[in-house]
Design an enzyme around this catalytic site. Sequence first.
Site, PDB file in Angstrom:
ATOM      1  N   ARG A  25       0.867  -1.410  -0.142  1.00  0.00           N
ATOM      2  CA  ARG A  25       0.040   0.101  -0.105  1.00  0.00           C
ATOM      3  C   ARG A  25       0.779   1.205   0.132  1.00  0.00           C
ATOM      4  NH1 ARG A  25      -3.851  -0.865   4.917  1.00  0.00           N
ATOM      5  NH2 ARG A  25      -4.421   1.377   4.418  1.00  0.00           N
ATOM      6  N   GLY A 150      -8.397  -7.582  15.244  1.00  0.00           N
ATOM      7  CA  GLY A 150      -8.907  -8.989  15.919  1.00  0.00           C
ATOM      8  C   GLY A 150      -9.283  -8.445  17.336  1.00  0.00           C
ATOM      9  N   ASN A 238       0.497   1.962   7.165  1.00  0.00           N
ATOM     10  CA  ASN A 238       0.517   0.916   6.155  1.00  0.00           C
ATOM     11  C   ASN A 238       0.577   1.601   4.787  1.00  0.00           C
ATOM     12  OD1 ASN A 238       0.640  -1.947   7.592  1.00  0.00           O
ATOM     13  ND2 ASN A 238      -1.354  -0.658   8.321  1.00  0.00           N
ATOM     14  N   ARG A 327      22.658  24.885   7.421  1.00  0.00           N
ATOM     15  CA  ARG A 327      22.949  23.358   6.758  1.00  0.00           C
ATOM     16  C   ARG A 327      23.751  22.868   7.979  1.00  0.00           C
ATOM     17  NH1 ARG A 327      24.978  24.162   1.066  1.00  0.00           N
ATOM     18  NH2 ARG A 327      25.069  21.788   1.337  1.00  0.00           N
TER      19      ARG A 327
END
Length: 461
Positions: A25, A150, A238, A327
């Site tokens: 994904r 779950g 994900n 930087r």
Amino acid sequence: MTDTAPPPAASALAIIVLAAGKGTRMKSARHKVLHPVAGQPMLEHLLASAAQLAPERSVVVAGHGRDQLEAQLGSRAAIAVQEPQLGTGHAVQQAEEALAGFEGDVLILYGDVPFVRPETMRAMIARLHGEDTPAVVVLGFEPEDPLRYGRILAHDDGRIAMMVEYKDATEEQRACTLCNSGLMAVKSQDLFALLAKVENDNAAGEYYLTDIVNVASLEERPCAVIVTDDPDEVGGINSRAELAAAEARWQSRRRERAMADGATLVAPETVFFAWDTVIGQDVTIEPNVVFGPGVTVADDVTIHAFSHLEGATLESGVAIGPYARLRPGAVLKANSKVGNFVEMKKAVLGEGAKANHLSYLGDAEIGAGANIGAGTITCNYDGYFKHKTVIGARAFIGSNSALVAPVRIGADAIVAAGSAVTRDVGDGELRLVRGEQLIKPGWADRFHDTMKQKKKAQKGG
């Protein structure tokens, strides 16, 4: 979260991090767990939290992108390979060889669940050593929307009656809102023995890690759940959208902490911190400021709008911006100042020194009280190598000067505006390097007249 006693001090710890998924994904050649949040790969966030528990062994279970994980981790963790991928239980089994001979507690974590707090990990281990000696401790959570997680069916005292994956659950079981994060704590002597008894007789045909709880229950061994008070800490990442949401949550909390610690953020939602940004007290940060990794800001610093900082150190009393770019290797000493459109890289700006406008300072050392005029650049690169410019204390560099490194400007020296300096300037000297000004009276008027006539003739044609 349930209060528990701390585990015995002698209990060794190992962690297993599951990171074998393909991460489809994400639609990226980069391994999913190496995508950054706040400038640090999500896997490193998780390992940093786990490191606070001083694990004796660390195992990362890899599949797709194994080479990337090996390059990232080096010798900090053993890599176990899951190929093919047959479920979470099968993934944990792949760590058995790496944990051969280990005796202690095992924490099972997920590389794409990066923000589990160290105190949560400690609570899981503590519960594992509770008086009822559970075989497995599971971390549960109660989200606003249980979705397809779950479910954990548990008694009021936290003992688990049953665990079931969403796709295998009945409607009655799905009505339970206590969800399984997937994170577990198990004693090493139990973990692989339980996994060996797990079967794949389920809707997906996979070996579920959660089934070790059901196996233990069939053996009349108790298992327990503890519930996090912060469901966000077990949120998985994900997709790019979930990555952005995780970044937003992380930034929001970091901004709140910065303000709680004594910094002023004028428009908090526009300020972005890195994972290791250090901010002192009485720091003012204006809108649209971005911190890359490696920035330390002392007390009483002002960072004006639209500035970007990375790998920089700002001492007390410093002011930068707006539109400043610092930087890696930029060091601003106390009370120094960098103004609008000034860039610094691998350069030290001395105490009280100023570079107020439109300058580039690279590979340079600028002394205390020096003044860098607008448009000044240190010409540090000859096409092959970088060279250093050293500017002494209280030196004055006139506007639009080019300092061609390697070169040294002495203390109290003056470089006249528009000079291109290629040789050292001694202390207290004036260096003026300009072409002679040529004056031709009336030349510009004649030029304009000629060009206007040509343009008129061109239109007439």
